[in-house]
Design a protein around this motif. Structure first.
Motif, PDB file in Angstrom:
ATOM      1  N   HIS A 294       0.892  -1.266   0.090  1.00 51.15           N
ATOM      2  CA  HIS A 294      -0.123  -0.023   0.074  1.00 51.15           C
ATOM      3  C   HIS A 294       1.025   1.210  -0.055  1.00 51.15           C
ATOM      4  O   HIS A 294       1.916   1.254   0.664  1.00 51.15           O
ATOM      5  CB  HIS A 294      -0.863   0.096   1.301  1.00 51.15           C
ATOM      6  N   ARG A 295       0.565   2.198  -0.968  1.00 50.86           N
ATOM      7  CA  ARG A 295       1.047   3.413  -0.573  1.00 50.86           C
ATOM      8  C   ARG A 295      -0.125   4.642  -0.420  1.00 50.86           C
ATOM      9  O   ARG A 295      -0.709   4.796  -1.542  1.00 50.86           O
ATOM     10  CB  ARG A 295       1.861   3.819  -1.819  1.00 50.86           C
ATOM     11  N   TYR A 296      -0.100   5.270   0.590  1.00 53.33           N
ATOM     12  CA  TYR A 296      -1.101   6.352   0.873  1.00 53.33           C
ATOM     13  C   TYR A 296      -0.362   7.641   0.864  1.00 53.33           C
ATOM     14  O   TYR A 296       0.291   7.753   1.785  1.00 53.33           O
ATOM     15  CB  TYR A 296      -1.835   6.012   1.898  1.00 53.33           C
ATOM     16  N   THR A 297      -0.615   8.697  -0.078  1.00 47.67           N
ATOM     17  CA  THR A 297      -0.235  10.020   0.242  1.00 47.67           C
ATOM     18  C   THR A 297      -1.368  10.867   0.680  1.00 47.67           C
ATOM     19  O   THR A 297      -2.585  11.071   0.148  1.00 47.67           O
ATOM     20  CB  THR A 297       0.097  10.444  -1.161  1.00 47.67           C
ATOM     21  N   TYR A 298      -1.135  11.355   1.872  1.00 49.12           N
ATOM     22  CA  TYR A 298      -2.062  12.278   2.831  1.00 49.12           C
ATOM     23  C   TYR A 298      -2.216  13.687   2.153  1.00 49.12           C
ATOM     24  O   TYR A 298      -1.072  14.329   1.919  1.00 49.12           O
ATOM     25  CB  TYR A 298      -2.098  12.142   4.195  1.00 49.12           C
ATOM     26  N   PRO A 299      -3.358  14.428   2.419  1.00 45.93           N
ATOM     27  CA  PRO A 299      -3.238  15.999   2.279  1.00 45.93           C
ATOM     28  C   PRO A 299      -2.358  16.380   3.021  1.00 45.93           C
ATOM     29  O   PRO A 299      -2.180  16.040   4.272  1.00 45.93           O
ATOM     30  CB  PRO A 299      -4.946  16.131   2.329  1.00 45.93           C
ATOM     31  N   GLN A 300      -2.009  17.630   2.664  1.00 48.64           N
ATOM     32  CA  GLN A 300      -0.902  18.515   3.599  1.00 48.64           C
ATOM     33  C   GLN A 300      -1.738  18.870   4.895  1.00 48.64           C
ATOM     34  O   GLN A 300      -2.905  19.415   4.814  1.00 48.64           O
ATOM     35  CB  GLN A 300      -0.530  19.801   2.773  1.00 48.64           C
ATOM     36  N   GLY A 301      -1.062  18.822   5.970  1.00 48.43           N
ATOM     37  CA  GLY A 301      -1.793  19.406   7.340  1.00 48.43           C
ATOM     38  C   GLY A 301      -2.642  18.200   7.952  1.00 48.43           C
ATOM     39  O   GLY A 301      -3.156  18.473   9.043  1.00 48.43           O
ATOM     40  N   SER A 302      -2.694  17.020   7.264  1.00 48.43           N
ATOM     41  CA  SER A 302      -3.755  15.948   7.785  1.00 48.43           C
ATOM     42  C   SER A 302      -2.843  15.087   8.826  1.00 48.43           C
ATOM     43  O   SER A 302      -1.601  14.927   8.840  1.00 48.43           O
ATOM     44  CB  SER A 302      -4.440  15.232   6.566  1.00 48.43           C
ATOM     45  N   THR A 303      -3.732  14.307   9.560  1.00 48.82           N
ATOM     46  CA  THR A 303      -3.077  13.408  10.514  1.00 48.82           C
ATOM     47  C   THR A 303      -3.174  12.005   9.669  1.00 48.82           C
ATOM     48  O   THR A 303      -4.376  11.440   9.646  1.00 48.82           O
ATOM     49  CB  THR A 303      -3.638  13.218  11.822  1.00 48.82           C
TER      50      THR A 303
ATOM     51  N   LEU B  78      -4.112   3.098  13.406  1.00 47.18           N
ATOM     52  CA  LEU B  78      -2.401   3.297  13.508  1.00 47.18           C
ATOM     53  C   LEU B  78      -2.383   4.715  13.085  1.00 47.18           C
ATOM     54  O   LEU B  78      -2.847   5.135  12.074  1.00 47.18           O
ATOM     55  CB  LEU B  78      -1.783   2.442  12.708  1.00 47.18           C
ATOM     56  N   PHE B  79      -1.791   5.660  14.128  1.00 49.80           N
ATOM     57  CA  PHE B  79      -1.691   7.293  13.682  1.00 49.80           C
ATOM     58  C   PHE B  79      -0.148   7.340  13.578  1.00 49.80           C
ATOM     59  O   PHE B  79       0.930   6.502  14.142  1.00 49.80           O
ATOM     60  CB  PHE B  79      -2.003   7.726  14.810  1.00 49.80           C
ATOM     61  N   PHE B  80       0.270   7.993  12.460  1.00 48.83           N
ATOM     62  CA  PHE B  80       1.415   8.685  12.256  1.00 48.83           C
ATOM     63  C   PHE B  80       1.741   9.906  12.292  1.00 48.83           C
ATOM     64  O   PHE B  80       0.736  10.690  12.564  1.00 48.83           O
ATOM     65  CB  PHE B  80       1.911   8.086  10.834  1.00 48.83           C
ATOM     66  N   ASP B  81       2.778  10.500  12.373  1.00 49.58           N
ATOM     67  CA  ASP B  81       3.327  11.779  12.373  1.00 49.58           C
ATOM     68  C   ASP B  81       3.284  12.533  11.076  1.00 49.58           C
ATOM     69  O   ASP B  81       4.243  12.600  10.324  1.00 49.58           O
ATOM     70  CB  ASP B  81       4.963  12.097  13.102  1.00 49.58           C
ATOM     71  N   GLY B  82       2.088  13.305  10.790  1.00 51.09           N
ATOM     72  CA  GLY B  82       1.991  13.946   9.608  1.00 51.09           C
ATOM     73  C   GLY B  82       2.941  15.082   9.446  1.00 51.09           C
ATOM     74  O   GLY B  82       2.945  15.694   8.141  1.00 51.09           O
ATOM     75  N   ASN B  83       3.692  15.719  10.562  1.00 52.36           N
ATOM     76  CA  ASN B  83       4.558  16.554   9.965  1.00 52.36           C
ATOM     77  C   ASN B  83       5.928  16.076   9.363  1.00 52.36           C
ATOM     78  O   ASN B  83       6.495  16.952   8.555  1.00 52.36           O
ATOM     79  CB  ASN B  83       4.911  17.276  11.227  1.00 52.36           C
ATOM     80  N   THR B  84       6.187  14.840   9.490  1.00 50.89           N
ATOM     81  CA  THR B  84       7.506  14.193   8.939  1.00 50.89           C
ATOM     82  C   THR B  84       6.912  13.180   7.904  1.00 50.89           C
ATOM     83  O   THR B  84       7.778  12.924   7.378  1.00 50.89           O
ATOM     84  CB  THR B  84       8.187  13.619   9.638  1.00 50.89           C
ATOM     85  N   HIS B  85       5.716  12.641   8.020  1.00 51.59           N
ATOM     86  CA  HIS B  85       5.528  11.720   6.865  1.00 51.59           C
ATOM     87  C   HIS B  85       4.102  12.034   6.321  1.00 51.59           C
ATOM     88  O   HIS B  85       2.861  11.746   7.104  1.00 51.59           O
ATOM     89  CB  HIS B  85       5.482  10.582   7.335  1.00 51.59           C
TER      90      HIS B  85
END
Length: 744
Positions: A145-154, A239-246
């Protein structure tokens, strides 16, 4: 100069063709509309993982989890059935989120548009309404899987082990987070296959900074990433990830039917974090698969139909064992296939014995031995050959014992790695089983309708299967068995009604069941006399003894007249519970379901090959399209596609265990089969255009060829078969009885 220029141009054309990417002609969306029941997601040939979107709706047209008419996605699950009529699997569902769910057991839906969706062999992409761009690819046992999230999201990824639709229900689920990037779990469920156990291991490219687990009743918020565990019928985890760096999170999800440890081992199929390379490897596997049959035509629509069909023939059956051949069957037994072989499941035999399995004897020289031995492994574990094997569970769906023609065809073709004596003993066990109406079939010479449902369909299919056993007995020198099963192969004669010209159900007292309506269809198998169809569609299933059928009709003209009536009859069905599977009508011919698939080829058995050619061209042109509704009915695990592959090429195994491929009306300029023995077999069509659907003459390796079929061994020898076509029936070709298939 002109010859030299022509040579240069020809060389350039051949170079372009050599570089032509065949996967570019595959459209995985074909079959996802109408009643095709295919899925658009990522898989590799015969892979354990089919990573594809699910709409979350129950219903017949969502048997694969997805239907093109829908606009919602609830997750991407890792196992899907291709083209079947029953919904199951859809295991290990994953969905990328941008905000946590307060109610962690709720089913969240995301909108999407087909304008922001694409699919290709080994790849799927969609932009979800929450702004996440999802991309999927696979290896044999691992989804990427590869998920690209919107800027500023969690960035959040949710695993929902409670997800189910249609027949499937979880019975026990488990999630365990091992560290900040790895989790394992399992999903046990019951459904069409009553026992299903799927283990998974997942690894993320970025550290998990927080998780919320739920056992289906209560949630646990874990802010420190220590080992955590949850278990219940509906376990899920966010599962939560750091949106500021990823902004982009990649994840590998590997499957095993054996254990967590084997799932963790399967993660090694993707050793690095390089989505592009894994996608490219999947594409290369598909390109290699499609290169086995090359067609030449200026009609790109035909190329899309053909190569999408060829693609669909290489999805099922699917891998079931781990890389070392180990698997856990539905009985809970741990077993290992010998000599590094693979175990396969998802054998839709009522469908695939007709055309897909014979195609495998040309296209799957490496895999087919393991598939055949998977049938025998099933027999060793359960006492009988499978009828419809799903997750190694006997669903006992549909009629006949059609592992027999599959094995018989392979034995008669001297397939390497298959123990003929072992297979023959397994065949006998099915032929003398004490269930599925077999004792009554043996006692009465047909299956009485008052003893079990499906009198006509069951009797005719058992008769064919018994003919297959007889041919193997003859090859193995078992003279008494040969006589017994050739006699049983005549069982169809007991149900023929000369007054109506149909096969009709009888009672145990020998009377035809009344009232009779050849248009009547009853989908309830216990009540139906004809399974998924009516008298029109089932009365011609005597592929092993067409000349015996001719005798019942009083001669070739009688059978020809009845076939003509079939194609000219009103396209209607009567009844209160009409089977939805009968579809794709030309008269009462129903191409959308398998019992009709051989019928148009029967004309060639009675000296009217031109009628076969006429009908085959009509069926190809009207029943296959390069649209989501491109199939006339359920694709059925490769059978509907295999019919197209054979028929576009110009051949068809009308009797799928005879080793004879009957000529139809070739649709491409040239078809080249890359054969298992490093030879090639070329079919070339001269004077072909839309109007020239009739064979005028044939040559094989430059010599005139009068037969209206070719044998398997002649194909394997390699060479060139050339059809000269014309706009009018070539009625002189194929008129002599010695040119007909079927033994005359």
């Amino acid at each position: 100069m002109r010859l030299s220029t022509l040579a240069v141009l020809l060389g350039f054309t051949l170079s372009v063709q050599a570089q032509d990417s065949l996967i570019s002609y595959v459209d995985p969306f074909i079959g996802t509309g109408g009643h095709g029941h295919t899925f658009p997601g990522a898989t590799v040939p015969f892979g354990m993982v089919q990573l594809s979107p699910d709409n979350g709706r129950a219903g017949w047209d969502w048997c694969s989890g997805y239907h093109y008419s829908d606009s919602l996605i609830v997750g991407f699950s890792h196992m899907h059935l291709s083209g079947t009529g029953i919904g199951d699997w859809l295991d290990i569902s994953v969905l990328p989120l941008t905000a946590p769910l307060d109610d962690t057991v709720q089913r969240l839906t995301m909108r999407f548009s087909h304008d922001n969706e694409q699919a290709a062999p080994g790849y799927y992409q969609v932009l979800l309404s929450n702004g996440v761009n999802a991309e999927l690819t696979t290896t044999e046992r691992c989804g990427y899987h590869r998920y690209t999230y919107p800027q500023g999201s969690t960035p959040i990824i949710r695993f929902d082990l409670a997800f189910h639709v249609n027949w499937d229900n979880p019975t026990e689920t488990h999630v365990s987070i091992l560290n900040d990037s790895t989790l394992v779990g399992y999903r046990y469920s019951t459904g069409w296959a009553k026992v299903q156990k799927v283990y998974f291991a997942a690894r993320t490219s970025a550290p998990i900074v927080r998780s919320i687990l739920n056992d289906g009743q209560s949630a646990s918020d874990m802010s420190d990433m220590v080992e955590t565990y949850d278990k219940g019928k509906g376990a899920s985890v966010q599962l939560f990830f750091d949106g500021n760096t990823h902004r982009t999170i990649e994840m590998k999800v590997a499957l095993s039917m054996t254990s967590y440890d084997k799932a963790v081992n399967a993660l090694r199929e993707i050793p690095s974090w390089n989505f592009r390379d894994v996608r490219k490897a999947a594409e290369d596997k598909w390109e290699k698969e499609l290169q086995k049959i090359k067609i030449t035509t200026a009609d790109n629509r035909l190329k899309r139909v053909f190569y999408t069909a060829l693609y669909h023939t290489a999805i099922a059956p699917t891998l079931y064992s781990d890389a070392d051949g180990t698997y856990q069957n539905a009985n809970g037994e741990l077993r290992t296939m010998p000599n590094g072989a693979n175990r396969y499941t998802l054998f839709s035999l009522w469908d695939t014995f007709r055309a897909l399995n014979p195609l495998f004897t040309l296209t799957q020289p490496q895999r087919y031995t393991d598939m055949l031995n998977s049938l025998l492994a099933f027999h060793d574990e359960n006492g009988l050959l499978p009828v419809w094997d799903l997750s190694t569970w006997e669903t006992n769906t549909m009629t006949g014992y059609h592992a027999i023609p599959v094995l018989a065809d392979a034995i008669l073709k001297d397939w390497p790695g298959l123990n003929a004596e072992r297979a023959y003993e397994a065949m006998l066990h099915s032929a003398y089983q004490d269930i599925r109406g077999v004792p009554d079939y043996i006692e009465y010479g047909y299956l009485p309708q008052d003893k079990a449902g499906g009198s006509v369909t069951v009797t005719l299919e058992y008769a064919f299967d018994d003919w297959c056993i007889a041919q193997v007995a003859k090859k193995l020198g078992k003279t008494a068995d040969y006589a017994t099963f050739m006699n049983r192969a005549k069982s169809y004669t007991h149900l023929f009604d000369s007054q109506t010209g149909f096969m009709r159900a009888k009672t145990s007292e020998g009377h035809f069941v009344e009232p009779f309506d050849p248009f009547w269809s009853e989908h309830d198998f216990d009540k139906s006399q004809y399974i998924e169809g009516n008298a029109w569609q089932h009365s011609f299933f005597v592929p092993h003894d067409v000349h015996g059928l001719v005798h019942l009709y009083g001669g070739n003209e009688g059978l020809s007249s009845k076939l003509d009536e079939l194609f000219a009859a009103p396209s209607e069905m009567h009844g209160e519970n009409i089977s939805p599977d009968a579809s794709g009508f030309i008269g009462q011919y129903a191409h959308g379901n398998e019992p009709s698939h051989h019928i148009a080829y029967l004309y060639s058995y009675i000296g009217e090959a031109w009628k076969t050619q006429e009908r085959i061209r009509q069926i190809v042109d009207s029943m296959y399209h390069d649209r989501p509704d491109g199939y006339a009915g359920n694709e059925d695990a490769g059978q509907m596609s295999a019919w197209a592959v054979w028929s576009i090429a110009g051949l068809y195994p009308a009797n799928p265990a005879s080793g004879e491929y009957v000529f139809g009306s070739p649709c491409a300029d040239e078809v080249i089969f890359a054969l298992p023995n490093d030879k090639s077999f070329t079919i070339r069509t001269l004077d072909k255009d839309a109007k020239n659907g009739y064979i005028q003459s044939v040559t094989l390796n430059g010599e005139p060829y009068e037969k209206t079929y070719i044998r398997h061994e002649d194909v394997l020898n390699g060479g060139k078969l050339v059809f000269k076509m014309g706009p009018k029936p070539g009625k002189r070709y194929g008129r002599k009885p010695e040119s007909w298939p079927g033994g005359n």
